[in-house]
Every structure is written in C-alpha cells, then in structure tokens.
Motif scaffolding. Sequence first.
Motif, PDB file in Angstrom:
ATOM      1  N   PHE A  45       0.827  -1.224   0.000  1.00 46.92           N
ATOM      2  CA  PHE A  45       0.000   0.000   0.000  1.00 46.92           C
ATOM      3  C   PHE A  45       0.862   1.275   0.000  1.00 46.92           C
ATOM      4  CE2 PHE A  45      -3.474  -2.511   2.411  1.00 46.92           C
ATOM      5  CZ  PHE A  45      -4.137  -2.810   1.238  1.00 46.92           C
ATOM      6  N   THR A  46       1.959   1.291   0.770  1.00 47.15           N
ATOM      7  CA  THR A  46       2.768   2.522   0.842  1.00 47.15           C
ATOM      8  C   THR A  46       3.293   2.905  -0.539  1.00 47.15           C
ATOM      9  OG1 THR A  46       3.476   2.037   3.102  1.00 47.15           O
ATOM     10  CG2 THR A  46       4.815   3.603   1.869  1.00 47.15           C
ATOM     11  N   GLY A  47       3.936   1.959  -1.199  1.00 51.69           N
ATOM     12  CA  GLY A  47       4.514   2.256  -2.510  1.00 51.69           C
ATOM     13  C   GLY A  47       3.441   2.599  -3.528  1.00 51.69           C
ATOM     14  N   LEU A  66       9.376  -0.816  -7.909  1.00 52.83           N
ATOM     15  CA  LEU A  66      10.135  -2.076  -8.025  1.00 52.83           C
ATOM     16  C   LEU A  66       9.750  -2.987  -6.875  1.00 52.83           C
ATOM     17  CD1 LEU A  66      12.533   0.492  -8.592  1.00 52.83           C
ATOM     18  CD2 LEU A  66      12.854  -1.431 -10.147  1.00 52.83           C
ATOM     19  N   GLU A  67       9.303  -4.181  -7.203  1.00 55.38           N
ATOM     20  CA  GLU A  67       8.749  -5.104  -6.206  1.00 55.38           C
ATOM     21  C   GLU A  67       9.430  -6.468  -6.325  1.00 55.38           C
ATOM     22  OE1 GLU A  67       6.499  -5.406  -3.565  1.00 55.38           O
ATOM     23  OE2 GLU A  67       7.092  -7.515  -3.694  1.00 55.38           O
ATOM     24  N   ARG A  68       9.921  -6.976  -5.200  1.00 58.39           N
ATOM     25  CA  ARG A  68      10.641  -8.253  -5.225  1.00 58.39           C
ATOM     26  C   ARG A  68       9.752  -9.406  -5.691  1.00 58.39           C
ATOM     27  NH1 ARG A  68      14.484  -9.349  -1.215  1.00 58.39           N
ATOM     28  NH2 ARG A  68      13.171  -8.173   0.221  1.00 58.39           N
ATOM     29  N   ALA A  75       2.531  -7.421   3.813  1.00 58.90           N
ATOM     30  CA  ALA A  75       1.438  -7.253   4.767  1.00 58.90           C
ATOM     31  C   ALA A  75       0.172  -6.742   4.076  1.00 58.90           C
ATOM     32  CB  ALA A  75       1.866  -6.292   5.876  1.00 58.90           C
ATOM     33  N   SER A  76       0.341  -5.941   3.019  1.00 56.36           N
ATOM     34  CA  SER A  76      -0.828  -5.335   2.369  1.00 56.36           C
ATOM     35  C   SER A  76      -1.786  -6.370   1.780  1.00 56.36           C
ATOM     36  CB  SER A  76      -0.374  -4.350   1.296  1.00 56.36           C
ATOM     37  OG  SER A  76       0.415  -3.336   1.876  1.00 56.36           O
ATOM     38  N   GLY A  77      -1.283  -7.525   1.414  1.00 58.79           N
ATOM     39  CA  GLY A  77      -2.148  -8.561   0.862  1.00 58.79           C
ATOM     40  C   GLY A  77      -2.581  -9.598   1.884  1.00 58.79           C
ATOM     41  N   ASN A  79      -3.497  -8.698   5.528  1.00 58.07           N
ATOM     42  CA  ASN A  79      -3.863  -8.144   6.844  1.00 58.07           C
ATOM     43  C   ASN A  79      -5.324  -8.372   7.218  1.00 58.07           C
ATOM     44  OD1 ASN A  79      -5.447  -5.710   5.877  1.00 58.07           O
ATOM     45  ND2 ASN A  79      -3.509  -5.446   4.785  1.00 58.07           N
ATOM     46  N   GLY A  80      -5.711  -7.780   8.363  1.00 62.91           N
ATOM     47  CA  GLY A  80      -7.057  -7.978   8.879  1.00 62.91           C
ATOM     48  C   GLY A  80      -8.129  -7.170   8.165  1.00 62.91           C
ATOM     49  N   GLY A  81      -7.696  -6.261   7.273  1.00 60.33           N
ATOM     50  CA  GLY A  81      -8.672  -5.489   6.512  1.00 60.33           C
ATOM     51  C   GLY A  81      -9.415  -4.443   7.320  1.00 60.33           C
ATOM     52  N   PRO A 219      14.019  -7.660  -7.219  1.00 58.98           N
ATOM     53  CA  PRO A 219      14.531  -7.324  -5.892  1.00 58.98           C
ATOM     54  C   PRO A 219      15.497  -6.143  -5.957  1.00 58.98           C
ATOM     55  CG  PRO A 219      15.605  -9.315  -6.713  1.00 58.98           C
ATOM     56  CD  PRO A 219      14.585  -8.924  -7.744  1.00 58.98           C
ATOM     57  N   VAL A 220      15.336  -5.213  -5.047  1.00 52.14           N
ATOM     58  CA  VAL A 220      16.295  -4.113  -4.930  1.00 52.14           C
ATOM     59  C   VAL A 220      17.318  -4.523  -3.883  1.00 52.14           C
ATOM     60  CG1 VAL A 220      16.566  -1.713  -4.180  1.00 52.14           C
ATOM     61  CG2 VAL A 220      14.621  -2.380  -5.624  1.00 52.14           C
ATOM     62  N   THR A 221      18.597  -4.500  -4.277  1.00 46.59           N
ATOM     63  CA  THR A 221      19.622  -5.013  -3.361  1.00 46.59           C
ATOM     64  C   THR A 221      20.323  -3.893  -2.612  1.00 46.59           C
ATOM     65  OG1 THR A 221      21.143  -5.039  -5.241  1.00 46.59           O
ATOM     66  CG2 THR A 221      20.077  -7.118  -4.665  1.00 46.59           C
ATOM     67  N   VAL A 393       3.261  -0.546  12.604  1.00 53.40           N
ATOM     68  CA  VAL A 393       2.888  -1.657  13.479  1.00 53.40           C
ATOM     69  C   VAL A 393       1.637  -2.322  12.871  1.00 53.40           C
ATOM     70  CG1 VAL A 393       2.541  -2.388  15.879  1.00 53.40           C
ATOM     71  CG2 VAL A 393       3.859  -0.324  15.394  1.00 53.40           C
ATOM     72  N   GLY A 394       0.528  -2.408  13.608  1.00 51.28           N
ATOM     73  CA  GLY A 394      -0.658  -3.103  13.072  1.00 51.28           C
ATOM     74  C   GLY A 394      -1.685  -2.167  12.474  1.00 51.28           C
ATOM     75  N   ASP A 395      -1.301  -0.922  12.218  1.00 51.58           N
ATOM     76  CA  ASP A 395      -2.280   0.076  11.769  1.00 51.58           C
ATOM     77  C   ASP A 395      -1.878   0.724  10.448  1.00 51.58           C
ATOM     78  OD1 ASP A 395      -3.718  -0.343  14.158  1.00 51.58           O
ATOM     79  OD2 ASP A 395      -2.461   1.101  15.214  1.00 51.58           O
ATOM     80  N   GLY A 396      -1.551  -0.090   9.465  1.00 44.27           N
ATOM     81  CA  GLY A 396      -1.030   0.487   8.221  1.00 44.27           C
ATOM     82  C   GLY A 396      -2.030   0.620   7.092  1.00 44.27           C
ATOM     83  N   VAL A 397      -3.196  -0.012   7.202  1.00 47.07           N
ATOM     84  CA  VAL A 397      -4.067  -0.074   6.025  1.00 47.07           C
ATOM     85  C   VAL A 397      -4.493   1.330   5.583  1.00 47.07           C
ATOM     86  CG1 VAL A 397      -6.311  -0.871   5.151  1.00 47.07           C
ATOM     87  CG2 VAL A 397      -4.826  -2.440   6.410  1.00 47.07           C
ATOM     88  N   ALA A 398      -4.945   2.158   6.529  1.00 39.81           N
ATOM     89  CA  ALA A 398      -5.280   3.536   6.161  1.00 39.81           C
ATOM     90  C   ALA A 398      -4.039   4.427   6.187  1.00 39.81           C
ATOM     91  CB  ALA A 398      -6.356   4.090   7.101  1.00 39.81           C
TER      92      ALA A 398
END
Length: 474
Positions: A45-47, A66-68, A75-77, A79-81, A219-221, A393-398
């Motif tokens: 979600f961040t990217g 760029l996504e590995r 986590a974005s795919g 989580n608890g929604g 992957p970004v190294t 932590v556990g509050d990233g969705v929004a």
Amino acid sequence: MGGMPSQQTYRSLSYWLSSVPGELAPSDPLPGDLDVDVAIVGAGFTGLWTAYYLATSQPGLRIAVLEREIAGFGASGRNGGWCSALFPASLAKLERMAGRGPAVAMYRAMQDTVDEVGRVAAAEGIDCHWAKGGTIQLARSAAQLERAASEVAEARKFGFGEEDLRLLSAAEASERLAATDVLGGTFTPHCAAIHPARLARGLAEAVRRHGVAVFERTPVTEIAPGRLRTPAGTVRAEYVIRATEGYTPLLPGYRRAIAPVYSLMIATEPLPEATWEQIGLAGRPTFSDHRHLIIYGQRTADGRFAFGGRGAPYHLGSLIRPEYDRSPAVFAALQRSLTELFPVLRDTGLRDTGLGDVAVAQAWGGPLGVPRDWCASAGLDRATGLGWAGGYVGDGVATTNLAGRTLADLVLGQDTDLTHLPWVGHRSPNWEAEPLRWLGMNAGLRAMDWADRQEARTGRQSLVAQFAGRFLGG
Ligand SMILES: Cc1cc2nc3c(=O)[nH]c(=O)nc-3n(C[C@H](O)[C@H](O)[C@H](O)COP(=O)(O)OP(=O)(O)OC[C@H]3O[C@@H](n4cnc5c(N)ncnc54)[C@H](O)[C@@H]3O)c2cc1C
C-alpha cells in the motif's frame, strides 16, 4: 526467498490473495538500467499509494515501482482489513513529541484518511468490499472495562466526542456482537472493513493505468541517493522512496531500522446466515476486545470470520522466512479464542481441518513493521532525495494512504497541512543490537500474554502488562 514462486504459492499467502479475482502471475521484471524521476521500492500500500498520488497530481512524471515478488505480496495482501483511523502512537505520546494541536491534527487526518481510501477505491472502480461499519471493541473482564473507560476519557481530554468514540453498555455491546462475557465496550465509526488484496491488486492496476511502471519479481539489493541497484541493472532517479516496511532489515544499512513482528490469521468457511443472526456484526463493523495481546476480526463480504492476533515469536536477527508465516500453535490459539468468543461456532455443522471446532478455510501470517519507539513516520530528505514511510505496526491499512499523499506533496515540493503533521520527518531510533532485541521483544510478548491470563483470572488490571507495554512502546 530464492526461486520463482508459482501463482499457487502467492495464492497460499492469505485468504485474501487466494480469493482475489484475476491472475497473480508477476508482470515482467526490470529489463535493465532505467532513468526515472521517482523510483519506489515495494509495491505494498505505501509504494502504490505514493505512486498513485504522484501520478495523478503530476501526469507525465516518470515513476517506477520495483517489487521483489508481486504487488500485495507483503502485509498489504495479508492483513485484517481494518481500514481504521488508528495510529500506532497515542495522542499523549504525539502531544509529548509535538504539542497538543499537532497531536489532534494527526488523529483528525487519520479519520479523513479512512474516507479517502473509500473515495479512491470507488473512483478507480476497485471493488474492495468496502463497508464503513466502524469498530466495536468489547470489554470482557473488569480490567478490560476499566481500560475501555480510560480510553474514552483520554479521547475526551483531547476534544474527541461521542461521535468519535463512545462507551457501550453490556446490552448495547452484545446487541452488536453477541460474544461471551460481554460487560461493555467501545464503539468508533472511523473504520471500514475491506478485502485488502482486492485493494492492493486494484491499486496496482490503477497506477499502471495512470502511467506508472510496476516491475514485479525485481529485488532491490541496495538503495543510495539518486540510484538503486537490482540484479538486472541500476535505476537512476532524483527521488528514491523506501516502502519496504517489515522487509526493511534485509536492505544493507537498515538492519536495525524496523523489527518485523509476525501477526497470524485464520479465515473460516462461510457461516450460515442463521449463525450470523445469532452473532451479529450487521453492517460489518470490525471487532476486537480490550485484551493486551491484540486480537482483531471482521465479517467478510462473503460471510466468513477473518480473525487474527499477534503472539507469534519475534525471530533473532529480524529474520524473515516463509515458514514464520505459519505457526500451528498460534493458529490453534486463534481458533480457541474465536470459539471462546462465539461458542455457537461449534454448532454450525461446518467441520474438517483437524485444528478444532471451526472449519478453517485458510490460515496464514505475515510480517508487520515495528519501529523502536512505535511511532510511524513518513519523510523525505531533500539533500539526498531519499524518502521513506513505514513503522505502522498493526495500523497500516489507512495510514499508508496518508503516507502516500504526504510523500507526493513532499516530492512535489508542496507545503500542505499534511506535510506539517507530527509524524513527517520523525526519525525513530534504531533497535538494540541482538540478542538484546530478541530478548526484549519476546519477553514483552510473553508478558502481555501472561497479563491477559492473569486479568482473566483476577479481573484486575495487570501491572506486568504496563511494564511490558513500555518496552514494546505503546
Ligand atoms: C497479519 C496482519 C494483519 C494486519 N492487520 C491490519 C489491519 O487490520 N489494519 C491495519 O491497519 N493494518 C494491519 N496490518 C498492518 C498493515 O497490513 C501494514 O502496515 C501495511 O500493509 C504496510 O504496507 P506497506 O506497503 O508499507 O508494506 P508491505 O505491504 O509489507 O509491502 C512491502 C513490499 O515491499 C516489497 N519489498 C521489500 N523489500 C524489497 C526489496 N528490497 N526490493 C523490492 N521489493 C521489496 C515486499 O515484497 C512487499 O511487497 C496487518 C499486518 C499483518 C501482517
């Protein structure tokens, strides 16, 4: 993480990824060297939100993500929604950091963010099963009831009223959610239940439509000012944004920046309508209770419980391995917690799994990112062009949406309300070197678990939890 995971492997990462429509086949990886204006590492979600707001604010900007693995792999795919207004640092802590006004502004911005996610999902035609039913947090012991009351008192102190958070009587709480031992609870309207993988995959499609290049299996190294390295070539960019959350310690130079902590979940088979009539959750509010070692749940659009909790051990050296996604002991504990809350689940006639009384369709987990001071941050160093957001932590969705809008403003050099929020430019200290980090984290997790049991037995608030909470940041 070597080798090429199959689509089936990606589907097995969560109930959400297994039920998302469309292919999960990775798009083409980065073919070679590339020049862009903004390079973003990580298609969670961040990217994706950062790419989205950059591309829509300034069409023509050359943006690469760029996504590995694949978009929504992290986590974005999984989580608890809960698309909630929760922020990992408390109002009191933000007040100490930045003053009362900015602390309140941060929380108000989070409330707006919940609606912003729903607005963009609708505008872009992303059917993420959005239902803004709020959150009900039950109090199921005297100690939990005390915590519920002090949470509401704290909110009032900062000017948040009944319309933001209110105390529920036992009857009001049970009417919404008929769990065992309900003594009361709290309710906030500021949360929507979503299907997170539908949002992540839909956002990846949306940013592509807006002209962003998304390279999967890339992957970004190494990240450095003005460039980043991948096995296929170097990407040069004026701005390089790190959006790698729990996976951050794998990057050279970032080993102690974030600790990956695993959260694990189960999804049941769809429950009969008659069972839902007994349980409640009409309007799909998300739910939890006031215990220390967090549990969280939602009623999915297709009538399942998706239910999770922390408590899986932290792994020495901030390691991330696929086998850490699966802990039979934690899955069994989640099943136990769910049937303790809703004994009626034992009578649904849905069985199999060998795990217990509820028919579990899928069990999974993933790493979230914990900064040493438990305060998420978003920022851009103008001198180097390096930007970042994370530590949710556990509050990233929004919160990731707020991060994306903020990073877009920072990159475009716009001075806005968002760029003045107290988390912008905040630098969390590094974690302790190992083995101290491992000892502290796991002692903290155990203490919370122990405190929950003690409270359940005695009904009194546990001091141990308050000390553990201090190490774990709270
Ligand atoms: C089980 C679970 C339940 C949760 N429940 C909730 C909830 O209900 N509500 C809530 O608000 N939050 C919840 N969270 C937290 C939330 O999911 C995260 O905070 C959020 O998704 C973080 O998004 P992100 O894009 O920053 O990170 P991620 O989604 O983890 O994305 C990071 C991406 O970067 C990629 N990456 C990493 N390193 C590299 C590299 N070197 N090169 C290329 N790509 C790389 C990864 O593959 C990954 O796709 C939960 C988390 C978990 C694990």
